[in-house]
Design an enzyme around this catalytic site. Structure first.
Site, PDB file in Angstrom:
ATOM      1  N   GLY A 176       0.835  -1.183   0.000  1.00  7.37           N
ATOM      2  CA  GLY A 176       0.000   0.000   0.000  1.00  7.37           C
ATOM      3  C   GLY A 176       0.871   1.234   0.000  1.00  7.37           C
ATOM      4  N   SER A 177       1.117   1.759   1.203  1.00  8.79           N
ATOM      5  CA  SER A 177       1.921   2.965   1.321  1.00  8.79           C
ATOM      6  C   SER A 177       3.417   2.689   1.393  1.00  8.79           C
ATOM      7  CB  SER A 177       1.490   3.735   2.578  1.00  8.79           C
ATOM      8  OG  SER A 177       0.118   4.077   2.515  1.00  8.79           O
ATOM      9  N   GLU A 189      -3.340   9.210  -2.540  1.00  5.08           N
ATOM     10  CA  GLU A 189      -2.065   9.902  -2.350  1.00  5.08           C
ATOM     11  C   GLU A 189      -1.543   9.762  -0.916  1.00  5.08           C
ATOM     12  OE1 GLU A 189      -1.044  10.453  -5.021  1.00  5.08           O
ATOM     13  OE2 GLU A 189      -2.399  11.470  -6.356  1.00  5.08           O
ATOM     14  N   GLY A 237     -31.741  13.801   5.885  1.00 10.75           N
ATOM     15  CA  GLY A 237     -32.573  12.761   6.478  1.00 10.75           C
ATOM     16  C   GLY A 237     -32.661  11.534   5.575  1.00 10.75           C
ATOM     17  N   GLY A 238     -33.831  10.922   5.530  1.00  6.43           N
ATOM     18  CA  GLY A 238     -34.020   9.721   4.723  1.00  6.43           C
ATOM     19  C   GLY A 238     -33.777   9.940   3.251  1.00  6.43           C
TER      20      GLY A 238
END
Length: 401
Positions: free
Chosen positions: A135-136, A379, A355-356
Site C-alpha cells: 500500500g503505502s 495519495e 434525512g431519509g
C-alpha cells in the site's frame, strides 16, 4: 461566486480562469454528473470540453504550448471541478503529475517530445507506484527493470492506476538494480520509466496489458485499473531524466503536487456538500418552519462552513509554498490530511440534514457520500500524512539539550 472559500491576492488572469471553470462546471458537469456516475460512464464530452478550455495544459510552460500557470491556479481549478464531480478532477490530476514530473525532471528531448502534446490533451498521462502486495510502503516495490542491450525489460504488476485505460503515457516506478550494488537502500534503486501505449484495455502494446476497470464503491466514471508488464521492452531514452536510481525522488516530488490536488478535491466536494445541505435545510419544513431555523441545524451548518473555510485556507497555503520553490511536504501533508477528513465530516453532516432522502439515489448527496472516502486513502492515507507531518515537525523543532 460563493461567500466561502475565497482566495485573496489572485491576479485578473487567475480570476478569469476560475470564473470560466466555474461556469463550465455549473453548466456542463453538475447537470449530468449523477447520471453518468450511476452508469459508471466515462465523461468523454466533459473531457473534450476541458481540452477546449486548455486545462490539460494549465501548468505546462508556454514554450511547450501550455498556459504556464501556477500550482495554485491549478489547485483552485481542481477545487471547482471536484465541486461538480470528483471523478473529473481525478482525470486531470494524474495527467498533471506526469506533466509536472517531466517539466521538473525530464531530459530536454523528453520535454520536447511529450509536453506540447500533453498541453493539448493529445497525450494523456497516468502514473503508477502501487502494487497488489503493498500500500503505502513504496520501498517494497517488486516490479523490476533489467538492462538488455540498449533497452530495459520490465516485469511486474501494478495496481490502482487512475486513467489506466484512457491514458497514452504512464510514468511507472520499478526497481532497477543495475549500477546499484546489493545492500543499496531501496529508494536509491528505483527508476521511473515513461511508457507509451495505446488507449483501451487488453494488450495495449507488446508486453503490456491493462485489464478491465476495477469496480469501485465510488469515484466512478474515471477508469481505475491494474497494469501488467510481462517482458515489456522500453528504450533507455525513456528513463525519466536519463539516469536510473532517481525514480523514488521524482515520484515523491510528483506526489507532493498530487497531495495538494487531493486537498483541493476535498475542498471542492465539501463545498458542494455544504451547498446541498444549506439549500435543503431552507426548503425542508418540520414543526411549522424550515429546518434551517432550528438551532441544531444552524449549529451543523456553522461547523460545516468553518471546516470548508479552514480546509481551503490550508490547501491554498500548501500550493503557494510549492510555487515559491520551497519544500512543502509538511504543508501538503497537513492540507491533504485536514481537507480529506473535513470533507468526510461535511459530507456526512449534509447527508444527515437530508434525512431519509439522503439515502436515495435521486439526491446528489448520495453520490458525494460514496465519493468522499476515496480522499481518505488517495495519495497516502491519513496515517501516512501524520507520519510525514510528525517527522517534519521533529526536524523543525529539534530539541537543543
Amino acid at each position: 461566486m460563493t461567500r466561502l472559500a475565497q482566495t485573496a491576492g489572485l491576479t485578473d488572469v487567475q480570476r478569469e480562469i476560475l470564473t470560466t471553470v466555474r461556469e463550465f462546471v455549473d453548466k456542463e458537469i453538475i447537470p449530468v454528473a449523477t447520471e453518468l456516475e450511476h452508469r459508471d460512464e466515462y465523461p468523454q464530452a466533459i473531457v473534450d470540453g476541458l481540452k477546449e478550455l486548455g486545462l490539460f495544459g494549465l501548468m505546462i510552460p508556454e514554450e511547450y504550448g501550455g498556459l504556464g500557470e501556477s500550482l495554485l491556479t491549478y489547485a483552485l481549478c481542481v477545487e471547482e471541478i471536484a465541486r461538480g464531480w470528483m471523478s473529473v478532477s481525478g482525470i486531470i490530476n494524474t495527467h498533471f503529475i506526469v506533466a509536472y514530473m517531466l517539466k521538473q525532471h525530464g531530459t530536454q528531448e523528453q520535454k520536447d517530445h511529450f509536453l506540447p502534446r500533453m498541453a493539448t490533451g493529445e497525450v494523456r498521462g497516468a502514473f503508477s507506484m502501487s502494487e497488489p502486495a503493498l500500500g503505502s510502503d513504496v520501498s517494497a516495490i517488486t516490479s523490476k527493470a533489467v538492462k538488455d542491450g540498449e533497452d530495459y525489460v520490465l516485469n511486474g504488476q501494478k495496481m490502482w492506476l487512475t486513467n489506466g485505460g484512457s491514458s497514452t503515457l504512464v510514468a511507472v516506478l520499478v526497481r532497477s538494480d543495475e549500477g546499484h550494488p546489493e545492500g543499496t537502500a531501496p529508494h536509491k534503486s528505483m527508476t521511473t520509466f515513461l511508457v507509451e501505449k495505446e488507449p483501451g484495455f487488453g494488450e495495449v502494446r507488446p508486453g503490456l496489458t491493462i485489464p478491465g476497470k476495477i469496480d469501485k464503491m465510488g469515484y466512478k466514471g474515471v477508469d481505475t485499473t491494474e497494469l501488467i508488464m510481462d517482458g515489456l521492452r522500453i528504450p533507455a531514452n525513456r528513463v525519466l531524466g536519463g539516469q536510473t536510481g532517481r525514480g523514488f525522488y521524482q515520484m515523491m516530488d510528483g506526489v507532493e503536487v498530487g497531495r495538494v490536488n487531493v486537498a483541493a478535491r476535498g475542498c471542492g466536494v465539501a463545498q458542494r456538500a455544504f451547498e446541498l445541505g444549506v439549500s435543503y435545510a431552507q426548503q425542508r419544513h418540520t414543526f411549522g418552519k424550515p429546518i434551517a431555523q432550528h438551532q441544531a441545524i444552524q449549529f451543523k451548518l456553522a461547523e460545516m462552513a468553518t471546516k470548508v473555510e479552514a480546509a481551503h485556507a490550508m490547501m491554498v497555503n500548501a500550493a503557494r509554498k510549492k510555487d515559491s520553490g520551497e519544500r512543502n511536504d509538511l504543508e501538503a501533508g497537513m492540507a491533504k490530511y485536514l481537507a480529506s477528513e473535513y470533507c468526510k465530516e461535511v459530507v456526512e453532516d449534509a447527508f444527515r440534514i437530508h434525512g431519509g432522502y439522503g439515502f436515495s439515489k435521486e439526491y446528489e448527496i448520495e453520490r458525494l457520500y460514496r465519493e468522499a472516502p476515496m480522499l481518505l486513502i488517495g495519495e497516502g492515507t491519513a496515517e501516512i500524512q501524520k507520519m510525514i507531518i510528525g517527522r517534519r515537525l521533529l526536524e523543525e523543532y529539534r530539541f537543543q539539550g
